[in-house]
Design a protein around this motif. Structure first.
Motif, PDB file in Angstrom:
ATOM      1  N   UNK A 167     -37.580 112.637   8.287  1.00  0.00           N
ATOM      2  CA  UNK A 167     -38.977 112.654   7.852  1.00  0.00           C
ATOM      3  C   UNK A 167     -39.791 113.711   8.586  1.00  0.00           C
ATOM      4  N   UNK A 168     -39.282 114.170   9.746  1.00  0.00           N
ATOM      5  CA  UNK A 168     -39.958 115.228  10.495  1.00  0.00           C
ATOM      6  C   UNK A 168     -41.469 115.015  10.633  1.00  0.00           C
ATOM      7  N   UNK A 169     -41.849 114.110  11.466  1.00  0.00           N
ATOM      8  CA  UNK A 169     -43.281 113.934  11.751  1.00  0.00           C
ATOM      9  C   UNK A 169     -43.990 113.072  10.735  1.00  0.00           C
ATOM     10  N   UNK A 170     -43.866 113.418   9.484  1.00  0.00           N
ATOM     11  CA  UNK A 170     -44.511 112.589   8.475  1.00  0.00           C
ATOM     12  C   UNK A 170     -43.940 111.186   8.581  1.00  0.00           C
ATOM     13  N   UNK A 171     -44.762 110.221   8.964  1.00  0.00           N
ATOM     14  CA  UNK A 171     -44.267 108.860   9.117  1.00  0.00           C
ATOM     15  C   UNK A 171     -44.073 108.217   7.765  1.00  0.00           C
ATOM     16  N   UNK A 172     -43.745 106.912   7.821  1.00  0.00           N
ATOM     17  CA  UNK A 172     -43.552 106.184   6.578  1.00  0.00           C
ATOM     18  C   UNK A 172     -44.892 105.784   5.976  1.00  0.00           C
ATOM     19  N   UNK A 173     -45.972 106.077   6.725  1.00  0.00           N
ATOM     20  CA  UNK A 173     -47.308 105.649   6.313  1.00  0.00           C
ATOM     21  C   UNK A 173     -47.730 106.170   4.942  1.00  0.00           C
ATOM     22  N   UNK A 187     -41.865 112.039  -2.271  1.00  0.00           N
ATOM     23  CA  UNK A 187     -40.776 112.646  -1.503  1.00  0.00           C
ATOM     24  C   UNK A 187     -40.569 114.093  -1.902  1.00  0.00           C
ATOM     25  N   UNK A 188     -40.599 114.329  -3.190  1.00  0.00           N
ATOM     26  CA  UNK A 188     -40.412 115.693  -3.672  1.00  0.00           C
ATOM     27  C   UNK A 188     -41.509 116.589  -3.110  1.00  0.00           C
ATOM     28  N   UNK A 189     -42.765 116.107  -3.159  1.00  0.00           N
ATOM     29  CA  UNK A 189     -43.878 116.895  -2.628  1.00  0.00           C
ATOM     30  C   UNK A 189     -43.668 117.221  -1.152  1.00  0.00           C
ATOM     31  N   UNK A 190     -43.139 116.237  -0.407  1.00  0.00           N
ATOM     32  CA  UNK A 190     -42.975 116.427   1.040  1.00  0.00           C
ATOM     33  C   UNK A 190     -41.666 117.133   1.376  1.00  0.00           C
ATOM     34  N   UNK A 191     -40.951 117.513   0.352  1.00  0.00           N
ATOM     35  CA  UNK A 191     -39.677 118.196   0.556  1.00  0.00           C
ATOM     36  C   UNK A 191     -38.660 117.327   1.297  1.00  0.00           C
ATOM     37  N   UNK A 192     -38.664 116.052   0.971  1.00  0.00           N
ATOM     38  CA  UNK A 192     -37.680 115.141   1.540  1.00  0.00           C
ATOM     39  C   UNK A 192     -36.587 114.926   0.511  1.00  0.00           C
TER      40      UNK A 192
END
Ligand code: ATP
Ligand code: MG
Lengths: 285, 334
Positions: free
Chosen positions: B252-258, B297-302
């Motif tokens: 997730x690299x920094x971006x939490x599950x929030x 997820x797609x937006x965050x590149x996950x």
């Protein structure tokens, strides 16, 4: 794993009251008694070391040409040392170790009296130590040619028994104190070991100490017990007694009652505290 | 039917000593616990480390006084009648080192039987039979100090059943046991309760599966409070209409599950990072919400590495009650 019916549903008969008390005493004394047979290393520490201690005193007494009866004294003192060490190391600190291993909680939870547990420890320890003391005595008699002249076996037996009751009563009492003190207990045992050797006259007549020092040392029942026993096994006039035998018996009887009552009282207090604070039954602090 | 265990607003506060001035002086280990265990039940207390399970067991086995509240075990009040409770109960804790190493397995068990007033002959027969059942029949005369952890634990468990208690307490009975031994112990526990009408067993565990598969009813406990108490099936039923997805994704690299929690239709998300990937678990109010999750997820590149839909477990019940997984609770604690 088989889950055979029958085994799991069989009821267990259980006794209560004084029968439970006796069974508990026997149960808890058992590990001490078989421990004697299984742990061979005790022979070195509990026989060889005291005999060594005895020897050094014997050589000193012989060198200064002390009366031969002093050699007998030393052998007797050496034998009784075994009881002192047993009380100090295996009674005083025992509840603390029971706590560390998790047994204490189980003992409190069981429907028995904790007094029966302590009594079992004491009797088991006494039985095991008795054999050591006998071996030390026999070695002493053979090696140093000590000659005991018992005037009254009955009195000797009474004094010895009473001394043991008082001594182990003291051990039972201190075990609760040590438990409440925690780790400090170990240091106290260490501190108590040497001065008591000196003060309680293991290796010389109690009377050779200052009267008040001797009186103080009499708190440790061994001092009086030894003095009385020596009066009963060595000829009168061969050494200065501390007090008359009947007086010493009287004091020992009082000490026995005081220590046993004290043990019960402290044990109850310990149990209440353990349950209130919740820390005495676990090893984490 | 009679209650084997009944507690009323049971609380326990520990005084903490020796800490720094700024640290709290007290710790609330149990708070207003109301519990009712019926006679004949196999009851489970499920909760993370530090939840208060052992504290509760200690109170119920007369080893610890509650700070407030009342409790009854086997029909007797614990604070006024502990001496009536004691003959009727027994307790075994996982990993305990009770007994004496120089005694054999039989001797250790015999000794404890003496403390309960069981005559030697009866005791020895029971010991032999019970050891046989747990598969320790050939270790009767092994010194207990020579037993492995697992075998030792089986011996301890036999100690609990040996005294024929009405109510038996097992604190983490399968702690440290391998899969096979755990299964043996569970099976043994289950058949004891099944074959003995009216005998009650309360166990604590932090293994979900254990609570789920073994227990008739389970109380979920966290932070000293009972959050829910029911049969495993009914505890999970509320979640049945929810959709539960387990997703393995790139870190997730920094971006939490929030970010996911804010999406509509997402009820709870838990996150566990492993090296090289993250595992996310979603409890969704309905399956359609998955679309929004995937879009985010797609937006965050996950990248999604693995996606699974699964049946609710007691772990999910715990998450939906506390907002955290048991592992997260245990990590965030001291
Ligand atoms: N004697 C004590 N003194 C002070 N605090 C204690 C004591 N015993 C337990 N605690 C604290 O009380 C809380 C509950 O502890 P407890 O042992 O009941 O938890 P638990 O659910 O059994 O946990 P675990 O799964 O780790 O065994 C913990 O925060 C613990 O640190
Ligand atoms: Mg615990």
């Amino acid at each position: 794993m088989a889950t055979d019916t029958g085994v799991l549903t069989r009821r267990a008969i259980k006794v209560t009251g004084w029968r439970l008390f006796i069974m508990t005493v026997i149960g808890r004394s058992y590990p001490r008694v078989v421990g004697l047979l299984r742990e061979r290393s005790w022979f070195f520490f509990d026989i060889f070391l005291p005999v060594l201690g005895v020897s050094s005193y014997v050589f000193v007494y012989r060198a200064i040409q002390a009366p031969e009866v002093y050699v007998g004294f030393v052998v007797m003192g050496g034998a009784m040392t075994a009881f002192w060490l047993n009380v100090l190391w295996s009674m005083g600190s025992q509840l603390y170790w029971e706590k560390e291993s998790g047994n204490l909680g189980l003992y409190i939870m069981a429907p028995n009296s904790l007094m029966a547990i302590l009594l079992g420890m004491a009797l088991g320890g006494l039985f095991a130590t008795l054999q050591r003391a006998l071996v030390i005595t026999i070695i002493g008699m053979l090696v140093f040619g000590v000659d005991f002249q018992v005037t009254s076996y009955l009195q000797l037996f009474a004094v010895f028994s009473l001394t043991m009751v008082a001594l182990y009563g003291m051990g039972m009492m201190t075990s609760s104190i040590f438990l409440l003190l925690g780790r400090e207990a170990w240091h106290i045992s260490n501190l108590a070991q040497e001065p008591i050797y000196l003060a309680s006259g293991f290796y010389f007549p109690l009377r050779s100490l200052n009267f008040w020092v001797a009186a103080g040392a009499s708190i440790v029942p061994l001092s009086l017990g030894l003095d009385a026993m020596r009066q009963l096994v060595f000829p009168a006039g061969s050494f200065p007694p501390f007090l008359a035998v009947p007086t010493e018996i009287g004091i020992l009887a009082v000490l026995s009652v005081v220590f046993l009552a004290g043990a019960k009282l402290l044990l109850d207090k310990m149990e209440r505290l353990a349950i209130a604070e919740g820390r005495l039954t676990e090893s984490r602090r | 039917m009679q209650q084997a265990i009944f507690t009323k607003k049971l609380s326990r506060i520990y005084k903490l000593r020796g800490g720094k001035k700024t640290e709290p002086k007290e710790l609330i280990a149990l708070k207003d616990v109301d519990l009712e265990v019926k006679q004949g039940e196999l009851f489970g207390l499920l909760g993370p480390n530090g939840a208060g399970k052992t504290t509760l067991i200690k109170i119920l086995t007369t080893l610890l006084a509650p700070s407030s509240g009342e409790a009854w075990v086997a029909g007797h009040n614990l604070s006024t009648d502990p001496d009536r409770v004691r003959p009727l109960i027994n307790m075994v804790s996982g990993g305990e080192s009770s007994g004496y190493g120089l005694l054999t397995v039989r001797e250790n068990l015999w000794m404890f039987a003496q403390f309960y007033g069981i005559p030697s002959q009866v005791a020895n027969q029971r010991i032999k039979d019970l050891l046989e059942v747990v598969g320790l029949g050939d270790r009767l005369n092994t010194k207990s100090s020579d037993l492995s952890t697992g075998l030792r634990q089986k011996m301890n468990i036999v100690r609990g059943f040996l005294t024929d208690p009405e109510v038996l307490f097992l604190d983490e009975p399968t702690l440290g046991l391998d899969v096979g031994a755990s299964r043996d112990v569970r099976r043994f526990i289950r058949s004891w309760v099944d074959q003995n009408e009216g005998k009650t067993l309360l166990l604590t565990t932090h293994y979900m599966v254990e609570a789920d598969e073994l227990c008739d009813r389970v109380a979920i406990i966290n932070n000293g409070q009972v959050l829910a108490c029911d049969t495993p099936a009914r505890l999970k039923r509320d979640l049945q209409k929810d959709a539960i997805f387990r997703m393995e994704v790139s870190p997730l690299n920094g971006a939490g599950a929030g970010v996911f929690e804010r999406l509509s239709g997402v009820r709870k998300v838990t996150h566990e990072a492993k090296d090289g990937s993250s595992t996310l678990e979603f409890i969704l109010a309905e399956e359609d919400a998955l679309g929004a999750v995937v879009n985010t997820m797609t937006q965050q590149d996950i990248h999604i590495l693995n996606l699974q839909k699964r049946e609710p477990t007691l772990e999910d019940v715990f998450v939906s009650l506390t907002g955290k997984s048991m592992a997260e609770v245990e990590k965030s604690g001291d």
